[in-house]
Scaffold this motif. Structure first.
Motif, PDB file in Angstrom:
ATOM      1  N   LEU A   1      44.892  50.090  28.975  1.00  0.00           N
ATOM      2  CA  LEU A   1      43.525  49.592  29.051  1.00  0.00           C
ATOM      3  C   LEU A   1      43.453  48.329  29.910  1.00  0.00           C
ATOM      4  CD1 LEU A   1      40.536  49.446  28.128  1.00  0.00           C
ATOM      5  CD2 LEU A   1      41.334  48.207  26.106  1.00  0.00           C
ATOM      6  N   ALA A   2      44.349  47.388  29.668  1.00  0.00           N
ATOM      7  CA  ALA A   2      44.319  46.114  30.390  1.00  0.00           C
ATOM      8  C   ALA A   2      44.566  46.322  31.881  1.00  0.00           C
ATOM      9  CB  ALA A   2      45.352  45.158  29.807  1.00  0.00           C
ATOM     10  N   MET A   3      45.550  47.144  32.234  1.00  0.00           N
ATOM     11  CA  MET A   3      45.847  47.356  33.656  1.00  0.00           C
ATOM     12  C   MET A   3      44.727  48.126  34.343  1.00  0.00           C
ATOM     13  SD  MET A   3      48.632  45.707  34.098  1.00  0.00           S
ATOM     14  CE  MET A   3      48.086  44.600  32.779  1.00  0.00           C
ATOM     15  N   SER A   4      44.120  49.081  33.639  1.00  0.00           N
ATOM     16  CA  SER A   4      43.011  49.836  34.218  1.00  0.00           C
ATOM     17  C   SER A   4      41.797  48.935  34.430  1.00  0.00           C
ATOM     18  CB  SER A   4      42.646  51.017  33.315  1.00  0.00           C
ATOM     19  OG  SER A   4      43.741  51.902  33.162  1.00  0.00           O
ATOM     20  N   ALA A   5      41.518  48.079  33.443  1.00  0.00           N
ATOM     21  CA  ALA A   5      40.413  47.140  33.580  1.00  0.00           C
ATOM     22  C   ALA A   5      40.656  46.188  34.739  1.00  0.00           C
ATOM     23  CB  ALA A   5      40.223  46.366  32.277  1.00  0.00           C
ATOM     24  N   MET A   6      41.887  45.742  34.888  1.00  0.00           N
ATOM     25  CA  MET A   6      42.218  44.824  35.967  1.00  0.00           C
ATOM     26  C   MET A   6      42.041  45.478  37.328  1.00  0.00           C
ATOM     27  SD  MET A   6      45.678  42.549  36.402  1.00  0.00           S
ATOM     28  CE  MET A   6      45.572  42.061  34.675  1.00  0.00           C
ATOM     29  N   ASP A   7      42.512  46.708  37.470  1.00  0.00           N
ATOM     30  CA  ASP A   7      42.355  47.409  38.744  1.00  0.00           C
ATOM     31  C   ASP A   7      40.877  47.581  39.084  1.00  0.00           C
ATOM     32  OD1 ASP A   7      45.069  47.631  39.112  1.00  0.00           O
ATOM     33  OD2 ASP A   7      45.207  49.720  38.461  1.00  0.00           O
ATOM     34  N   GLY A   8      40.084  48.001  38.100  1.00  0.00           N
ATOM     35  CA  GLY A   8      38.660  48.189  38.356  1.00  0.00           C
ATOM     36  C   GLY A   8      37.962  46.894  38.725  1.00  0.00           C
ATOM     37  N   LEU A   9      38.308  45.812  38.040  1.00  0.00           N
ATOM     38  CA  LEU A   9      37.696  44.518  38.337  1.00  0.00           C
ATOM     39  C   LEU A   9      38.097  44.029  39.722  1.00  0.00           C
ATOM     40  CD1 LEU A   9      35.983  42.166  37.432  1.00  0.00           C
ATOM     41  CD2 LEU A   9      37.975  41.224  36.240  1.00  0.00           C
ATOM     42  N   GLN A  10      39.340  44.272  40.091  1.00  0.00           N
ATOM     43  CA  GLN A  10      39.784  43.848  41.423  1.00  0.00           C
ATOM     44  C   GLN A  10      39.065  44.624  42.520  1.00  0.00           C
ATOM     45  OE1 GLN A  10      44.280  42.123  40.504  1.00  0.00           O
ATOM     46  NE2 GLN A  10      44.061  44.239  41.145  1.00  0.00           N
ATOM     47  N   TYR A  11      38.757  45.903  42.306  1.00  0.00           N
ATOM     48  CA  TYR A  11      37.962  46.652  43.279  1.00  0.00           C
ATOM     49  C   TYR A  11      36.594  45.989  43.476  1.00  0.00           C
ATOM     50  CZ  TYR A  11      41.216  50.632  43.178  1.00  0.00           C
ATOM     51  OH  TYR A  11      42.319  51.438  43.296  1.00  0.00           O
ATOM     52  N   ARG A  12      35.959  45.600  42.369  1.00  0.00           N
ATOM     53  CA  ARG A  12      34.665  44.917  42.470  1.00  0.00           C
ATOM     54  C   ARG A  12      34.796  43.597  43.213  1.00  0.00           C
ATOM     55  NH1 ARG A  12      32.582  43.300  37.326  1.00  0.00           N
ATOM     56  NH2 ARG A  12      30.855  42.544  38.605  1.00  0.00           N
ATOM     57  N   TRP A  13      35.826  42.856  42.916  1.00  0.00           N
ATOM     58  CA  TRP A  13      36.060  41.555  43.538  1.00  0.00           C
ATOM     59  C   TRP A  13      36.251  41.693  45.051  1.00  0.00           C
ATOM     60  CZ3 TRP A  13      41.456  39.817  44.632  1.00  0.00           C
ATOM     61  CH2 TRP A  13      41.520  38.512  45.114  1.00  0.00           C
ATOM     62  N   LEU A  14      36.986  42.712  45.470  1.00  0.00           N
ATOM     63  CA  LEU A  14      37.210  42.914  46.899  1.00  0.00           C
ATOM     64  C   LEU A  14      35.936  43.338  47.617  1.00  0.00           C
ATOM     65  CD1 LEU A  14      40.621  44.822  46.735  1.00  0.00           C
ATOM     66  CD2 LEU A  14      40.274  42.511  47.626  1.00  0.00           C
ATOM     67  N   ALA A  15      35.095  44.106  46.927  1.00  0.00           N
ATOM     68  CA  ALA A  15      33.885  44.630  47.558  1.00  0.00           C
ATOM     69  C   ALA A  15      32.715  43.657  47.509  1.00  0.00           C
ATOM     70  CB  ALA A  15      33.477  45.944  46.886  1.00  0.00           C
ATOM     71  N   ASP A  16      32.695  42.798  46.510  1.00  0.00           N
ATOM     72  CA  ASP A  16      31.548  41.905  46.295  1.00  0.00           C
ATOM     73  C   ASP A  16      32.062  40.483  46.129  1.00  0.00           C
ATOM     74  OD1 ASP A  16      29.320  40.520  45.490  1.00  0.00           O
ATOM     75  OD2 ASP A  16      28.796  41.856  43.821  1.00  0.00           O
ATOM     76  N   HIS A  17      31.844  39.664  47.143  1.00  0.00           N
ATOM     77  CA  HIS A  17      32.381  38.299  47.127  1.00  0.00           C
ATOM     78  C   HIS A  17      31.689  37.401  46.110  1.00  0.00           C
ATOM     79  CE1 HIS A  17      35.006  39.101  50.448  1.00  0.00           C
ATOM     80  NE2 HIS A  17      33.995  39.437  51.255  1.00  0.00           N
ATOM     81  N   SER A  18      30.609  37.885  45.511  1.00  0.00           N
ATOM     82  CA  SER A  18      29.960  37.082  44.479  1.00  0.00           C
ATOM     83  C   SER A  18      30.678  37.194  43.137  1.00  0.00           C
ATOM     84  CB  SER A  18      28.500  37.512  44.309  1.00  0.00           C
ATOM     85  OG  SER A  18      28.405  38.806  43.723  1.00  0.00           O
ATOM     86  N   VAL A  19      31.598  38.149  43.019  1.00  0.00           N
ATOM     87  CA  VAL A  19      32.339  38.347  41.776  1.00  0.00           C
ATOM     88  C   VAL A  19      33.440  37.294  41.669  1.00  0.00           C
ATOM     89  CG1 VAL A  19      33.868  39.898  40.493  1.00  0.00           C
ATOM     90  CG2 VAL A  19      31.846  40.816  41.665  1.00  0.00           C
ATOM     91  N   ASN A  20      33.439  36.553  40.588  1.00  0.00           N
ATOM     92  CA  ASN A  20      34.495  35.586  40.310  1.00  0.00           C
ATOM     93  C   ASN A  20      35.541  36.293  39.456  1.00  0.00           C
ATOM     94  OD1 ASN A  20      36.086  33.523  38.924  1.00  0.00           O
ATOM     95  ND2 ASN A  20      34.619  32.040  39.738  1.00  0.00           N
ATOM     96  N   LEU A  21      36.657  36.655  40.084  1.00  0.00           N
ATOM     97  CA  LEU A  21      37.664  37.464  39.405  1.00  0.00           C
ATOM     98  C   LEU A  21      38.185  36.787  38.145  1.00  0.00           C
ATOM     99  CD1 LEU A  21      39.498  39.959  39.348  1.00  0.00           C
ATOM    100  CD2 LEU A  21      41.081  38.732  40.860  1.00  0.00           C
ATOM    101  N   LEU A  22      38.446  35.503  38.223  1.00  0.00           N
ATOM    102  CA  LEU A  22      39.023  34.805  37.072  1.00  0.00           C
ATOM    103  C   LEU A  22      38.026  34.710  35.924  1.00  0.00           C
ATOM    104  CD1 LEU A  22      41.341  33.330  35.771  1.00  0.00           C
ATOM    105  CD2 LEU A  22      40.662  31.255  37.012  1.00  0.00           C
ATOM    106  N   GLU A  23      36.785  34.345  36.221  1.00  0.00           N
ATOM    107  CA  GLU A  23      35.778  34.261  35.169  1.00  0.00           C
ATOM    108  C   GLU A  23      35.567  35.613  34.502  1.00  0.00           C
ATOM    109  OE1 GLU A  23      32.129  32.692  36.606  1.00  0.00           O
ATOM    110  OE2 GLU A  23      32.851  30.622  36.749  1.00  0.00           O
ATOM    111  N   GLU A  24      35.490  36.653  35.310  1.00  0.00           N
ATOM    112  CA  GLU A  24      35.272  37.991  34.755  1.00  0.00           C
ATOM    113  C   GLU A  24      36.452  38.421  33.887  1.00  0.00           C
ATOM    114  OE1 GLU A  24      32.670  40.118  34.970  1.00  0.00           O
ATOM    115  OE2 GLU A  24      31.463  38.629  36.013  1.00  0.00           O
ATOM    116  N   TRP A  25      37.664  38.094  34.333  1.00  0.00           N
ATOM    117  CA  TRP A  25      38.828  38.507  33.549  1.00  0.00           C
ATOM    118  C   TRP A  25      38.870  37.780  32.205  1.00  0.00           C
ATOM    119  CZ3 TRP A  25      41.652  42.472  32.993  1.00  0.00           C
ATOM    120  CH2 TRP A  25      42.772  42.414  32.144  1.00  0.00           C
ATOM    121  N   LEU A  26      38.529  36.509  32.202  1.00  0.00           N
ATOM    122  CA  LEU A  26      38.515  35.776  30.942  1.00  0.00           C
ATOM    123  C   LEU A  26      37.470  36.345  29.987  1.00  0.00           C
ATOM    124  CD1 LEU A  26      39.028  32.093  32.162  1.00  0.00           C
ATOM    125  CD2 LEU A  26      40.708  33.637  31.141  1.00  0.00           C
TER     126      LEU A  26
END
Length: 266
Positions: free
Chosen positions: A201-226
Motif C-alpha cells: 500500500l505504501a509503495m503504491s501510494a508513493m508511486d501514484g503521488l510521485q506521478y502527480r508531483w511530476l505532472a503538476d508542479h503545484s503538488v507539494n510531494l512532502l506535504e502530501e506524503w505527510l
C-alpha cells in the motif's frame, strides 16, 4: 498528526539528510542552448562512464527508451556515436546500466535505512517503517530527474517487449525481500502477511503521488506524503512506532519483543 520530528523537514530543506549521488551535478552538455561544445581535458574511463550515465538519465527521462537513440547520448556529451561504442555495447546495455546504477542503489538503500534505525539499550538494531517511507520521499525529492526516468520507463515497460519489462515486473518482490529481512518495530496485530500488505500500500501510494508531483508542479510531494502518513499510520495505533525520536529507553529499554521478527519466531 505530523510528528514534531518531521515538521522540520517542511520548513528547512537543510534538515534533510543529504543524498550522496543525488547531489552530483550533471556534466552533460545542454544541446538545447545552441552553444558550441568546448573540448575538455581527456577524461578517465570512470569519468566518461559517469558522464554517459548522467546523459542517459537526462535523455531517458524525457524521451523514454523507445524514443531515445544512442546519437542523442553522443550529442549530449559532445562525442560521435562511434566513439560512444568504446564505452557501451548497445542501447539495451545502456538501459540496464542506468537502472542498476542509478535507481535502486546501495546508496539509496543506506539513505532510506540510516535515520529510520535506532539501537535500544540492549544493543538491538530496529527500524521504524513510517520513517523509512518518509526517507524514500526525502531522497527522491533530491533527484527529480531520476524519478521522472523511473516513471517513464515503468510505464513503457508494461509492454512485454520492453527490455526492462522483467526488471519492473520483479522489482516489488525484490525490494520486499530486502525490507522483509529488516527488524521492524511494529504495533500489535501485524504479522508478516499484514505488513506485506502495508508495504505494498505504501509503495503504491508513493508511486501514484510521485506521478502527480511530476505532472503538476503545484503538488507539494512532502506535504502530501505527510498527509498520507496520517491515514496509513494513525497516531492512535502507531504512536511510538513511527520514528526513532519516539524511542524512550527509560520506558522500554528493550525493543526486541515489539519487532515483527520476534513475533514471527515466537
Amino acid at each position: 498528526m505530523t510528528l514534531a520530528a518531521w515538521e522540520r523537514f517542511l520548513d528547512d530543506q537543510d534538515s534533510w539528510p543529504a543524498a550522496s549521488r543525488a547531489t552530483e551535478q550533471t556534466t552533460a552538455r545542454d544541446t538545447t542552448s545552441a552553444t558550441t561544445f568546448v573540448k575538455r581535458k581527456r577524461m578517465s574511463p570512470e569519468e566518461r562512464h559517469l558522464q554517459i550515465m548522467q546523459a542517459a538519465v537526462k535523455v531517458l527521462a524525457v524521451k523514454g527508451f523507445w524514443g531515445m537513440s544512442l546519437q542523442d547520448i553522443a550529442d549530449e556529451i559532445g562525442i560521435t556515436e562511434a566513439a560512444l561504442y568504446h564505452y557501451i555495447n548497445s542501447k539495451n546495455d545502456l538501459l540496464y546500466a542506468v537502472l542498476s546504477e542509478g535507481y535502486d542503489t546501495p546508496d539509496a538503500d543506506e539513505y532510506n535505512a540510516s535515520t529510520a534505525l535506532v539501537t535500544d539499550t540492549d544493543g538491538h538494531r530496529v527500524y521504524y517503517f513510517p520513517r523509512y517511507c518518509l526517507n524514500i520521499v526525502l531522497y527522491n525529492l533530491q533527484r527529480p530527474e531520476m524519478v521522472q526516468l523511473f516513471s517513464m520507463l515503468n510505464g513503457e515497460a508494461l509492454n512485454p517487449e520492453h527490455p526492462a519489462h522483467d526488471f519492473f515486473i520483479g522489482r516489488h518482490l525484490r525490494n520486499w525481500e530486502q525490507v522483509g529481512s529488516m527488524d521492524w518495530v511494529l504495533p500489535e496485530g501485524y504479522d508478516e502477511e499484514r505488513f506485506y500488505h502495508l508495504y505494498t500500500l505504501a509503495m503504491s501510494a508513493m508511486d501514484g503521488l510521485q506521478y502527480r508531483w511530476l505532472a503538476d508542479h503545484s503538488v507539494n510531494l512532502l506535504e502530501e506524503w505527510l498527509a498520507f502518513c496520517d491515514e496509513m499510520f494513525p497516531e492512535a495505533q502507531w504512536a511510538g512506532f513511527r520514528d526513532p525520536s519516539e524511542y524512550d529507553p527509560s520506558a522500554v529499554p528493550c525493543l526486541r519483543p515489539l519487532t515483527l521478527q520476534a513475533r514471527e519466531s515466537a
